[in-house]
Enzyme design. Structure first.
Site, mmCIF file in Angstrom:
data_model
loop_
_atom_site.group_PDB
_atom_site.id
_atom_site.type_symbol
_atom_site.label_atom_id
_atom_site.label_comp_id
_atom_site.label_asym_id
_atom_site.label_seq_id
_atom_site.Cartn_x
_atom_site.Cartn_y
_atom_site.Cartn_z
ATOM 1 N N SER A 85 -39.670 26.683 35.121
ATOM 2 C CA SER A 85 -38.929 27.740 35.503
ATOM 3 C C SER A 85 -40.240 28.831 36.253
ATOM 4 O O SER A 85 -41.243 28.703 36.004
ATOM 5 C CB SER A 85 -38.494 28.596 34.225
ATOM 6 O OG SER A 85 -38.343 29.791 34.647
ATOM 7 N N TYR A 98 -39.138 33.130 26.159
ATOM 8 C CA TYR A 98 -38.934 32.053 27.299
ATOM 9 C C TYR A 98 -39.993 31.810 28.139
ATOM 10 O O TYR A 98 -40.506 30.801 28.265
ATOM 11 C CB TYR A 98 -37.494 32.559 28.057
ATOM 12 C CG TYR A 98 -36.827 31.524 29.217
ATOM 13 C CD1 TYR A 98 -36.182 30.373 28.476
ATOM 14 C CD2 TYR A 98 -37.304 31.648 30.606
ATOM 15 C CE1 TYR A 98 -35.808 29.359 29.536
ATOM 16 C CE2 TYR A 98 -36.779 30.920 31.285
ATOM 17 C CZ TYR A 98 -36.149 29.683 30.925
ATOM 18 O OH TYR A 98 -35.633 28.674 31.906
HETATM 19 P P1 NAP Z 1 -27.435 24.943 30.068
HETATM 20 O O1 NAP Z 1 -26.476 24.806 30.889
HETATM 21 O O2 NAP Z 1 -27.467 26.256 28.933
HETATM 22 O O3 NAP Z 1 -27.893 23.552 29.265
HETATM 23 C C1 NAP Z 1 -28.566 23.522 28.266
HETATM 24 C C2 NAP Z 1 -28.682 21.963 27.771
HETATM 25 O O4 NAP Z 1 -29.869 21.795 26.882
HETATM 26 C C3 NAP Z 1 -27.604 21.760 27.343
HETATM 27 O O5 NAP Z 1 -27.277 20.500 27.473
HETATM 28 C C4 NAP Z 1 -27.802 21.744 25.703
HETATM 29 O O6 NAP Z 1 -27.128 20.737 25.094
HETATM 30 C C5 NAP Z 1 -29.264 21.323 25.791
HETATM 31 N N1 NAP Z 1 -30.142 21.594 24.527
HETATM 32 C C6 NAP Z 1 -30.240 22.958 24.020
HETATM 33 N N2 NAP Z 1 -30.949 22.765 22.955
HETATM 34 C C7 NAP Z 1 -31.245 21.506 22.509
HETATM 35 C C8 NAP Z 1 -31.843 20.675 21.533
HETATM 36 N N3 NAP Z 1 -32.345 21.244 20.628
HETATM 37 N N4 NAP Z 1 -31.792 19.623 21.720
HETATM 38 C C9 NAP Z 1 -31.400 19.025 22.878
HETATM 39 N N5 NAP Z 1 -30.692 19.492 23.613
HETATM 40 C C10 NAP Z 1 -30.580 20.894 23.651
HETATM 41 O O7 NAP Z 1 -28.865 25.123 30.801
HETATM 42 P P2 NAP Z 1 -29.397 24.746 32.451
HETATM 43 O O8 NAP Z 1 -29.380 25.826 33.107
HETATM 44 O O9 NAP Z 1 -28.804 23.439 32.719
HETATM 45 O O10 NAP Z 1 -30.881 24.433 31.992
HETATM 46 C C11 NAP Z 1 -31.689 23.404 31.985
HETATM 47 C C12 NAP Z 1 -33.075 23.652 32.023
HETATM 48 O O11 NAP Z 1 -33.227 24.271 32.930
HETATM 49 C C13 NAP Z 1 -33.638 24.309 30.875
HETATM 50 O O12 NAP Z 1 -35.012 23.791 30.701
HETATM 51 C C14 NAP Z 1 -33.782 25.516 31.449
HETATM 52 O O13 NAP Z 1 -34.756 26.533 31.017
HETATM 53 C C15 NAP Z 1 -34.242 25.276 32.965
HETATM 54 N N6 NAP Z 1 -34.026 26.350 33.993
HETATM 55 C C16 NAP Z 1 -32.629 26.784 34.273
HETATM 56 C C17 NAP Z 1 -32.688 27.641 35.083
HETATM 57 C C18 NAP Z 1 -31.260 28.337 35.462
HETATM 58 O O14 NAP Z 1 -31.177 29.163 36.125
HETATM 59 N N7 NAP Z 1 -30.120 27.785 34.795
HETATM 60 C C19 NAP Z 1 -33.748 28.095 35.858
HETATM 61 C C20 NAP Z 1 -34.839 27.649 35.656
HETATM 62 C C21 NAP Z 1 -34.988 26.880 34.746
HETATM 63 P P3 NAP Z 1 -26.558 20.994 23.391
HETATM 64 O O15 NAP Z 1 -26.146 22.392 23.155
HETATM 65 O O16 NAP Z 1 -25.640 19.989 23.279
HETATM 66 O O17 NAP Z 1 -27.578 20.262 22.588
#
Ligand code: NAP
Length: 256
Positions: free
Chosen positions: A143, A156
């Site tokens: 990120s 974060y």
């Molecule tokens: P999201 O839609 O909230 O999905 C998060 C995923 O992480 C879910 O599948 C959740 O599944 C899983 N997760 C959370 N805790 C977990 C655990 N303890 N064990 C296994 N799985 C777990 O978020 P996203 O936006 O797709 O984010 C994915 C990645 O991209 C993250 O690392 C985030 O920091 C990064 N990111 C996102 C953005 C953005 O703008 N969205 C920007 C920069 C970076 P369960 O709850 O089913 O476990």
């Protein structure tokens, strides 16, 4: 993207958002995909949908904060598809978004456990096998928060800075053994995480318009690119998808 065909790819956090989009996208390109997350029903439903579309996928419940749980998911992937070629350390959380003075110490450390320790657990689980085989790729979803500072995001930012350090250290140890460790900073992406950020009302990211975010499928394509030889040039660093050059490199059209 011919390089994706036949690869065994494990994706953590594959129940929704970026991880789910990546699982579908990579399976469509011929990868054998293992979906890992805590929400068992969601990952099984997605794996079934991928299989019905002619792809190859399994689902395995796992909590990345627990090493044995994550190691168990890797074992499931190995049993189904052989050695893991690519691990995508994608699982992550940001809630609760709070300033230092209001933060709850156990909530704060839970973010570190999932976003930082979870990445270490994934690397620890697959790197010995990759090193022994002299090949493999680890993609750590990073990120802008890895190098930036934002109010309310201390947990974060600290976790993503730590994960970037793991990418750098992993590359230092593994590049001589044919293993690529690379980060991917996707910019802002239209997922549930951005809904949580918006509802917090804290810092400028929460003020962005929904149209400012890229679709998770763009990130999936960048992950697909990093599964191949293009990753080597970015080993030990974060490929920043926000940069126009990076979008072009992974084959995405420019953003307006
Ligand atoms: P999201 O839609 O909230 O999905 C998060 C995923 O992480 C879910 O599948 C959740 O599944 C899983 N997760 C959370 N805790 C977990 C655990 N303890 N064990 C296994 N799985 C777990 O978020 P996203 O936006 O797709 O984010 C994915 C990645 O991209 C993250 O690392 C985030 O920091 C990064 N990111 C996102 C953005 C953005 O703008 N969205 C920007 C920069 C970076 P369960 O709850 O089913 O476990």
């Amino acid at each position: 993207m011919d390089h994706i065909k036949g690869l065994s790819i494990v994706i953590t956090g594959a129940s929704r958002g970026i991880g789910a989009a990546a699982a579908s996208w990579l399976a469509l390109k011929g990868a054998k995909v293992t979906l890992a997350a805590r929400s068992e029903d969601e990952i099984h439903a997605l794996a079934d949908a991928i299989s019905q579309d002619g792809g190859t996928a399994i689902a395995t419940a796992c909590d990345v904060g627990d090493y044995d749980s994550l190691r168990g998911a890797i074992s499931q992937a190995e049993a189904a598809f052989g050695p893991v070629d690519v691990l995508v350390n994608n699982a992550g959380i940001i809630d609760p978004i709070t300033r230092f003075e209001d933060s709850d110490p156990s909530d704060w450390s839970r973010v570190i456990t999932i976003n930082l320790l979870g990445v270490y657990h994934g690397m620890r689980a697959v790197l010995p096998g990759m090193k022994a085989r002299g090949k493999g790729t680890i993609i750590n979803i990073s990120s802008g928060a890895a190098t930036g500072a934002l109010e309310g995001w201390s947990h974060y930012c600290a976790s993503k800075a730590g994960a970037l350090a793991l990418t750098r250290c992993g590359d230092k140890e593994m590049s001589a053994h044919g293993v690529t460790v690379v980060g991917l900073s996707p910019g802002t992406v239209a997922t549930d995480m951005q809904h949580e950020i918006k509802s917090s009302g804290v810092n400028p990211v929460s003020q962005l318009d929904w149209s400012d975010h890229i679709p998770p499928e763009d990130v999936a394509q960048a992950i697909g690119y990093l599964c191949g030889p293009g990753a080597a040039a970015h080993a030990g660093t974060d490929l920043r998808l926000r940069d126009a050059e990076a979008r072009a490199e992974v084959g995405l059209a420019p953003r307006d």
